[in-house]
Design a protein around this motif. Structure first.
Motif, mmCIF file in Angstrom:
data_model
loop_
_atom_site.group_PDB
_atom_site.id
_atom_site.type_symbol
_atom_site.label_atom_id
_atom_site.label_comp_id
_atom_site.label_asym_id
_atom_site.label_seq_id
_atom_site.Cartn_x
_atom_site.Cartn_y
_atom_site.Cartn_z
ATOM 1 N N HIS B 122 0.890 -1.208 -0.060
ATOM 2 C CA HIS B 122 0.123 -0.150 0.078
ATOM 3 C C HIS B 122 1.273 1.209 -0.022
ATOM 4 N N GLN B 143 -4.616 0.805 -6.714
ATOM 5 C CA GLN B 143 -5.826 1.469 -7.228
ATOM 6 C C GLN B 143 -6.144 1.738 -5.915
ATOM 7 N N VAL B 145 -8.157 3.515 -2.373
ATOM 8 C CA VAL B 145 -9.384 2.841 -1.682
ATOM 9 C C VAL B 145 -9.446 3.930 -0.923
ATOM 10 N N LYS B 158 -3.466 -4.108 -6.468
ATOM 11 C CA LYS B 158 -4.660 -4.707 -7.220
ATOM 12 C C LYS B 158 -3.967 -6.231 -6.786
#
Lengths: 491, 161
Positions: B122, B143, B145, B158
């Motif tokens: 992340h 992606q 979030v 992802k």
């Protein structure tokens, strides 16, 4: 709390110096102890901090405070015990410089020569005070507008201090090779000194890193004055102090919060104390010199080269000496190594145990044949580096003629300029410069970038020593008659 | 005897200019250093700003903006340790401004460690606008979030299908 951050290292440094010099009759030793107070004290704080974090990890902060407060109490206790029942060493005598001023203003002073001498030293002292205040104004002006310092200070030295301060349990993050620009294998005296102030104050005080900077620069300036005043003449000392305050390289880099001024201080002080140790054959001075050399290695990687040079020079002199027994020589070498032990062991531990990956040299994946190829088989690179050395040294706007004066002193100075082991300074300067010449060859960075960003700064490390040598080599002026020191003839 | 005296006299006569030259050189060096000091001295051009100085002396942040303070909204939601990816408009290597910003953010988020390579599970995306952010997310396999503002937010890697 900032007062505590200042008082504890200053007292520890001052008392440690008094303790180390207790059997060494150096002239104006109170001035030397004051000069050493902050740098040595901050060095001790930094070492205690590092080992406290190694031992207690998340409780490193508390352990640091505890150990330093205990050390502070022990040092104070020892000092009180040592001075109990003795007359106070603080004299009401105005001291040599103030004495000259009083004499200059006294119309009853008989000798015309001494009156002239007193006036000259008085004027030099006043000029120094003026330049010092002027420098302080310049320093505050610079710091106020650029509180975070230069690039390395922001993203390297003070970043590491933040790892110490913010979440102690995560302090080892500073050795993570992913961390950009932070050279995981680098020594930690300066981050430790900065973190010490923040820990004591309980917050990231913006003013603390500049205070550390200022303390190191002032100590360097007064160290030069102390040595020259005590061993050449007050005129030479004060003139050197004035000159140092006007050299742009020193002025500028003392405001950037880089580790170069601290390193310059440790190089200069360790070399001076080695010289005095060899002259006096005093083992405590060998210990002190070793300690300061060790702290230079704990300040920057360049210090490791210096330790090697200083050790080799000292050992060569001792081995050639005929006036000492084998036992005495052995004891002096052991004292020097004893001084080196703790800071050097800390550097080795930090490099070998913690910062093992991503270092520029250790952990870089290169082998000996790579280094030999880089060093001896790239003529174009060697020529480029040699030319840069020549051009940079003669840049007047940066050095104000310091290296040209050094050359003049070296080639055509006083006839006694190499006597009584004064040549040590010149040899060490040559060693320091040669070391950087080698480093620029083997550095993993692009040589042009390396030269642009660091060569001038690297040259500063030996510059204070060059100044000491130069002001000794040009011979004393307005020297008071004193029998204690090896005397330089005026011409 | 007479010959010896004459020889000594000649020697002294020869020595005198050498001594005078040495003295001249000696005093000349001291004088030239003094001149250098006086020439090099120049008054400071920087004014000491009284408000900034007061901030520093009082120990407050005052008017000084912390390095990387743009990331303040993220600090509250990030963990206090670990390594995360930090993406900007383009890879930062070779771009001094982006590198400086990246290092400032590292300073601000410390002891969280930033990786500029898109390899961590992340991280943070910090782009000028949504278009650039979307392009960067798709090329690096992440992606968004939690969007914080246009082009900026928390991202996760992802899952590979």
């Amino acid at each position: 709390m900032i007062l505590l951050a200042l008082v504890i290292p200053a007292t520890l440094g001052f008392l440690s110096t008094r303790f180390l010099l207790r059997k060494s009759p150096l002239p104006y030793s109170w001035l030397l102890s004051s000069v050493m107070a902050f740098p040595l004290g901050l060095g001790i704080c930094s070492l205690v901090l590092f080992w406290s974090y190694v031992i207690a990890n998340g409780f490193g902060r508390s352990l640091t405070l505890l150990v330093l407060i205990v050390l502070f109490i022990i040092a104070m206790g020892l000092q009180i015990k040592a001075s109990w029942g003795r007359p106070s060493p603080i004299s009401l005598h105005p001291g040599p410089v103030l004495g000259n001023i009083f004499n200059a203003l006294n119309p009853k002073t008989n000798s015309r020569t001494s009156l002239f001498r007193n006036w000259a030293i008085t004027l030099a002292a006043l000029l120094f005070v003026y330049l010092f205040l002027h420098y302080t104004y310049y320093f505050i002006g610079k710091v106020v507008w650029n509180i975070y310092g230069g690039w390395d200070a922001r993203y390297f030295w003070n970043l590491k201090a933040k790892f110490y301060f913010r979440v102690p349990a995560e302090w080892k993050g500073m050795f993570n090779p992913i961390l950009d620009w932070a050279h995981p294998d680098y020594p930690l005296l300066l981050p430790g000194a900065v973190a010490w102030g923040w820990i004591t104050a309980g917050k990231e005080l913006l003013i603390w890193p500049p205070i550390v900077d200022y303390a190191f620069f002032c100590s360097l300036c007064f160290l030069v004055i102390w040595y020259l005043s005590a061993h050449v003449s007050w005129w030479n000392g004060l003139l050197a102090g004035c000159y140092l305050l006007t050299v742009h390289m020193f002025r500028f880099w003392s405001t950037t919060q880089y580790a170069d001024i601290p390193l310059t201080f440790f190089f200069t002080s360790a070399a001076i104390l080695l010289l005095l140790a060899i002259r006096s054959k005093d083992k405590h001075l060998f210990l002190f010199s070793g300690l300061l050399a060790g702290l230079s290695a704990w300040t920057k990687n360049e210090g490791l080269f210096f330790v090697l040079w200083l050790g080799l020079t000292g050992a060569a002199i001792l081995l050639r000496s005929r006036s000492m027994t084998r036992q005495e020589k052995k004891s002096m070498i052991l004292y020097f190594l004893g001084g080196l032990l703790v800071p050097l062991a800390t550097v080795v531990f930090a490099k070998v145990v913690l910062g093992v990956k991503g270092g520029e040299y250790i952990g870089s994946g290169r082998n000996l044949s790579d280094y030999i190829r880089l060093l001896f088989f790239d003529a174009a690179k060697t020529k480029f580096i040699a030319l840069c050395f020549l051009v940079f040294k003669s840049t007047y706007s940066q050095w104000q003629g310091l290296w040209i004066l050094f050359l003049a002193g070296l080639l055509a100075g006083n006839r006694d300029r190499f006597k009584d082991y004064r040549w040590i300074f010149a040899v060490l300067i040559a060693g320091i410069e040669l070391g950087y010449f080698v480093i620029l060859h083997v550095s993993p960075n692009d040589p042009k970038l390396q030269v642009e960003t660091s060569l001038m700064r690297l040259m500063m490390h030996g510059a204070a020593l060059a100044m000491v040598f130069t002001f000794e080599a040009i011979g004393p002026l307005f020297r008071a008659q004193r029998k204690s020191d090896p005397v330089l003839s005026p011409g | 005897m007479l010959q010896h005296q004459i020889t000594e006299k000649i020697k002294n006569t020869l020595r005198m200019p050498a001594r005078s030259l040495a003295s001249l050189w000696h005093y000349g060096l001291h004088l030239s250093i003094l001149v250098l000091i006086l020439i090099n001295y120049s008054p400071s051009q920087l004014e000491i700003h009284p408000v900034l100085l007061r901030n520093l002396l009082s120990g407050t942040q005052g008017s000084y903006k912390p390095l990387g303070a743009e990331l303040a909204p993220f600090k509250a939601i990030l963990p206090q340790k670990g390594v995360i990816t930090f993406l900007m408009d383009k890879p930062r290597y070779g771009d001094k401004e982006l590198t400086e910003f990246f290092l400032s953010v590292q300073n601000f988020l410390c002891p969280v460690i930033l990786n500029s390579e898109p390899v961590e599970p992340h991280g943070i995306i910090y782009c000028t606008n949504d278009d650039i952010a979307n392009a960067r997310l798709s090329e690096t396999g992440y992606q968004m979030v939690a969007k914080q503002s246009a082009g900026k937010g928390i991202m996760i890697r992802k899952r590979r299908t």
